[in-house]
Design a protein around this motif. Structure first.
Motif, PDB file in Angstrom:
ATOM      1  N   TYR A 245       0.815  -1.218   0.000  1.00  0.00           N
ATOM      2  CA  TYR A 245       0.000   0.000   0.000  1.00  0.00           C
ATOM      3  C   TYR A 245       0.849   1.269   0.000  1.00  0.00           C
ATOM      4  O   TYR A 245       0.303   2.377  -0.069  1.00  0.00           O
ATOM      5  N   LEU A 246       2.152   1.112   0.054  1.00  0.00           N
ATOM      6  CA  LEU A 246       3.013   2.274  -0.127  1.00  0.00           C
ATOM      7  C   LEU A 246       2.867   2.850  -1.532  1.00  0.00           C
ATOM      8  O   LEU A 246       3.212   4.010  -1.766  1.00  0.00           O
ATOM      9  N   THR A 247       2.356   2.037  -2.465  1.00  0.00           N
ATOM     10  CA  THR A 247       2.083   2.551  -3.807  1.00  0.00           C
ATOM     11  C   THR A 247       1.138   3.741  -3.742  1.00  0.00           C
ATOM     12  O   THR A 247       1.309   4.728  -4.466  1.00  0.00           O
ATOM     13  N   VAL A 248       0.137   3.672  -2.865  1.00  0.00           N
ATOM     14  CA  VAL A 248      -0.799   4.784  -2.696  1.00  0.00           C
ATOM     15  C   VAL A 248      -0.074   6.010  -2.149  1.00  0.00           C
ATOM     16  O   VAL A 248      -0.293   7.135  -2.603  1.00  0.00           O
ATOM     17  N   VAL A 249       0.793   5.778  -1.171  1.00  0.00           N
ATOM     18  CA  VAL A 249       1.544   6.886  -0.574  1.00  0.00           C
ATOM     19  C   VAL A 249       2.457   7.540  -1.607  1.00  0.00           C
ATOM     20  O   VAL A 249       2.477   8.765  -1.769  1.00  0.00           O
ATOM     21  N   PHE A 250       3.224   6.709  -2.322  1.00  0.00           N
ATOM     22  CA  PHE A 250       4.119   7.245  -3.348  1.00  0.00           C
ATOM     23  C   PHE A 250       3.329   7.963  -4.444  1.00  0.00           C
ATOM     24  O   PHE A 250       3.768   9.004  -4.959  1.00  0.00           O
ATOM     25  N   SER A 251       2.175   7.413  -4.804  1.00  0.00           N
ATOM     26  CA  SER A 251       1.351   8.042  -5.842  1.00  0.00           C
ATOM     27  C   SER A 251       0.820   9.383  -5.378  1.00  0.00           C
ATOM     28  O   SER A 251       0.721  10.332  -6.165  1.00  0.00           O
ATOM     29  N   THR A 252       0.465   9.474  -4.110  1.00  0.00           N
ATOM     30  CA  THR A 252      -0.005  10.747  -3.563  1.00  0.00           C
ATOM     31  C   THR A 252       1.083  11.808  -3.646  1.00  0.00           C
ATOM     32  O   THR A 252       0.841  12.951  -4.063  1.00  0.00           O
ATOM     33  N   VAL A 253       2.299  11.427  -3.286  1.00  0.00           N
ATOM     34  CA  VAL A 253       3.429  12.364  -3.339  1.00  0.00           C
ATOM     35  C   VAL A 253       3.717  12.781  -4.780  1.00  0.00           C
ATOM     36  O   VAL A 253       3.903  13.972  -5.071  1.00  0.00           O
ATOM     37  N   LEU A 254       3.745  11.816  -5.702  1.00  0.00           N
ATOM     38  CA  LEU A 254       4.006  12.131  -7.107  1.00  0.00           C
ATOM     39  C   LEU A 254       2.894  12.994  -7.686  1.00  0.00           C
ATOM     40  O   LEU A 254       3.147  13.881  -8.505  1.00  0.00           O
ATOM     41  N   GLY A 255       1.653  12.732  -7.275  1.00  0.00           N
ATOM     42  CA  GLY A 255       0.535  13.543  -7.750  1.00  0.00           C
ATOM     43  C   GLY A 255       0.678  15.001  -7.351  1.00  0.00           C
ATOM     44  O   GLY A 255       0.372  15.907  -8.139  1.00  0.00           O
ATOM     45  N   VAL A 256       1.175  15.226  -6.144  1.00  0.00           N
ATOM     46  CA  VAL A 256       1.384  16.601  -5.665  1.00  0.00           C
ATOM     47  C   VAL A 256       2.571  17.249  -6.366  1.00  0.00           C
ATOM     48  O   VAL A 256       2.495  18.394  -6.835  1.00  0.00           O
ATOM     49  N   LEU A 257       3.675  16.512  -6.461  1.00  0.00           N
ATOM     50  CA  LEU A 257       4.910  17.084  -7.003  1.00  0.00           C
ATOM     51  C   LEU A 257       4.879  17.234  -8.520  1.00  0.00           C
ATOM     52  O   LEU A 257       5.349  18.246  -9.060  1.00  0.00           O
ATOM     53  N   TRP A 258       4.334  16.254  -9.231  1.00  0.00           N
ATOM     54  CA  TRP A 258       4.385  16.270 -10.695  1.00  0.00           C
ATOM     55  C   TRP A 258       3.159  16.898 -11.337  1.00  0.00           C
ATOM     56  O   TRP A 258       3.253  17.470 -12.411  1.00  0.00           O
ATOM     57  N   PHE A 259       1.994  16.768 -10.680  1.00  0.00           N
ATOM     58  CA  PHE A 259       0.757  17.220 -11.319  1.00  0.00           C
ATOM     59  C   PHE A 259       0.012  18.282 -10.509  1.00  0.00           C
ATOM     60  O   PHE A 259      -1.098  18.662 -10.874  1.00  0.00           O
ATOM     61  N   ALA A 260       0.625  18.728  -9.417  1.00  0.00           N
ATOM     62  CA  ALA A 260       0.018  19.755  -8.553  1.00  0.00           C
ATOM     63  C   ALA A 260      -1.391  19.365  -8.111  1.00  0.00           C
ATOM     64  O   ALA A 260      -2.272  20.219  -7.993  1.00  0.00           O
TER      65      ALA A 260
END
Length: 286
Positions: free
Chosen positions: A243-258
Motif C-alpha cells: 500500500y506504499l504505492t498509494v503513498v508514493f502516488s499521492t506524493v508524485l501527484g502533488v509534485l508532478w501534477f500539482a
C-alpha cells in the motif's frame, strides 16, 4: 548479493515505488497515446524479457494449464485497461487507491465462486473497505469524473478476479514467471488489436519514446520485485508495504501534477489501506 538477500519484504517497497512511477508515466503519456497503446507497451517488454530469459536458461514455456492462463490473462487485461483509463481521467492517488480495492473484491469472489465462508471479522473489514470507497469518491468525483470513478472501481474488481486465478494457478504448481509471461502475452495481444483498431500514434520525439519505455521498464521491475517480495518476505509485511504505492502516488501527484487532496479523500484512502491490510491477514473461513 548479500544486500539483495537481506531486502526480504523490502522488495515490496521497491515494487510500490516503481508501480507509482508507472502510474505517473501513464498520466504523462496520456496526451500522446491511448490507454490501449500504453497497455501494449507496458506488457510487451515483459513478454520479450521473460521469454528471452526462459529461452536462454532452458526453461520451458509449455504449460498444461493454458485455459487457466488465458482466463487469468483476460481478467488481468481488463483490469489493467480500466486502471489505465482511470489513471488518465482521475487524480493519481484516487485512481491507484481504487485499483487497490482488489483485496476486497478478492474476498467477495472467494466467497461467491469458491464458496469460502467468511467470518464476521472479515465481513466487517469488507464493509469498512467499501465505506472508504464511498468517502473517497464522494468528494473527489464530480459529474464529469463519475464514469471514471466507476471504471477505477471496476479495475479493482477485475484485479481481484485476476488474483483469484493467480492463486489457483499457484496451487496447480505454475511458477510465478510463467504466470506473468502468459498474462503479459495475452494482454499485449488484446491491447495491440484494440490499439490497431483505434489507430496507432507513433512516438514523435525522444521524450515520448522514453515515456513508453519507462512504462514498460517500471512495470517489469515492479512486477519482478513484487514476486520476489512474496517469495522471500513475510506475507503480512509484504501486504502492508504494497500500500506504499498509494503513498508514493499521492506524493508524485502533488509534485508532478500539482494535485490537491482534501481531508475527506485522505480519510477514504486511509480506510481503504487499513481494510486491505486487515483483509490480507484475517482468516476467511470459520
Amino acid at each position: 548479493m548479500t544486500v539483495i538477500k537481506r531486502l526480504g519484504s523490502g522488495w515490496m517497497v521497491i515494487a510500490a515505488l516503481f508501480f507509482a512511477i508507472m502510474g505517473a508515466l501513464v498520466k504523462i503519456g496520456a496526451p500522446y497515446f491511448s490507454a490501449m497503446e500504453m497497455v501494449f507497451y507496458r506488457t510487451i517488454l515483459s513478454v520479450v524479457v521473460l521469454g528471452g530469459v526462459a529461452v536462454v536458461t532452458g526453461k520451458s514455456l509449455a504449460t498444461p494449464y493454458i485455459k487457466a492462463h488465458l482466463g487469468r490473462g483476460v481478467a488481468g487485461t481488463m483490469g489493467i485497461m480500466l486502471f489505465f483509463y482511470a489513471l488518465i481521467h482521475l487524480p493519481l492517488a484516487t485512481a491507484v487507491t481504487l485499483n487497490y480495492t482488489s483485496p476486497i473484491f478478492l474476498a467477495i469472489l472467494s466467497f461467491v465462486i469458491l464458496k469460502e465462508r467468511i467470518n464476521r471479522a472479515t465481513a466487517a473489514v469488507l464493509l469498512l473497505g467499501f465505506m472508504g470507497v464511498i468517502i473517497l469518491l464522494r468528494p473527489s468525483i464530480g459529474g464529469e469524473q463519475f464514469v471514471a470513478g466507476l471504471v477505477g472501481l471496476s479495475a479493482g474488481a477485475f484485479a481481484g478476479w485476476a488474483y483469484l486465478q493467480v492463486r489457483e494457478l499457484a496451487l496447480l504448481g505454475e511458477p510465478e514467471w510463467r504466470v506473468v509471461f502468459y498474462f503479459s502475452a495475452v494482454s499485449a495481444f488484446i491491447a495491440g488489436i484494440l490499439a490497431f483498431v483505434d489507430g496507432w500514434h507513433m512516438p514523435q520525439n525522444g521524450q515520448q519514446v522514453l515515456i513508453l519505455l519507462g512504462i514498460g521498464v517500471t512495470a517489469l521491475i515492479a512486477q519482478l520485485s513484487m514476486t520476489r517480495a512474496y517469495k522471500v518476505g513475510r506475507k503480512f509485511v509484504v501486504a502492508s508495504f504494497s500500500y506504499l504505492t498509494v503513498v508514493f502516488s499521492t506524493v508524485l501527484g502533488v509534485l508532478w501534477f500539482a494535485e490537491v487532496l482534501h481531508w475527506q479523500e485522505l480519510v477514504g484512502i486511509a480506510i481503504i489501506i487499513i481494510s486491505g491490510i486487515l483483509g490480507s491477514v484475517l482468516p476467511k473461513k470459520k
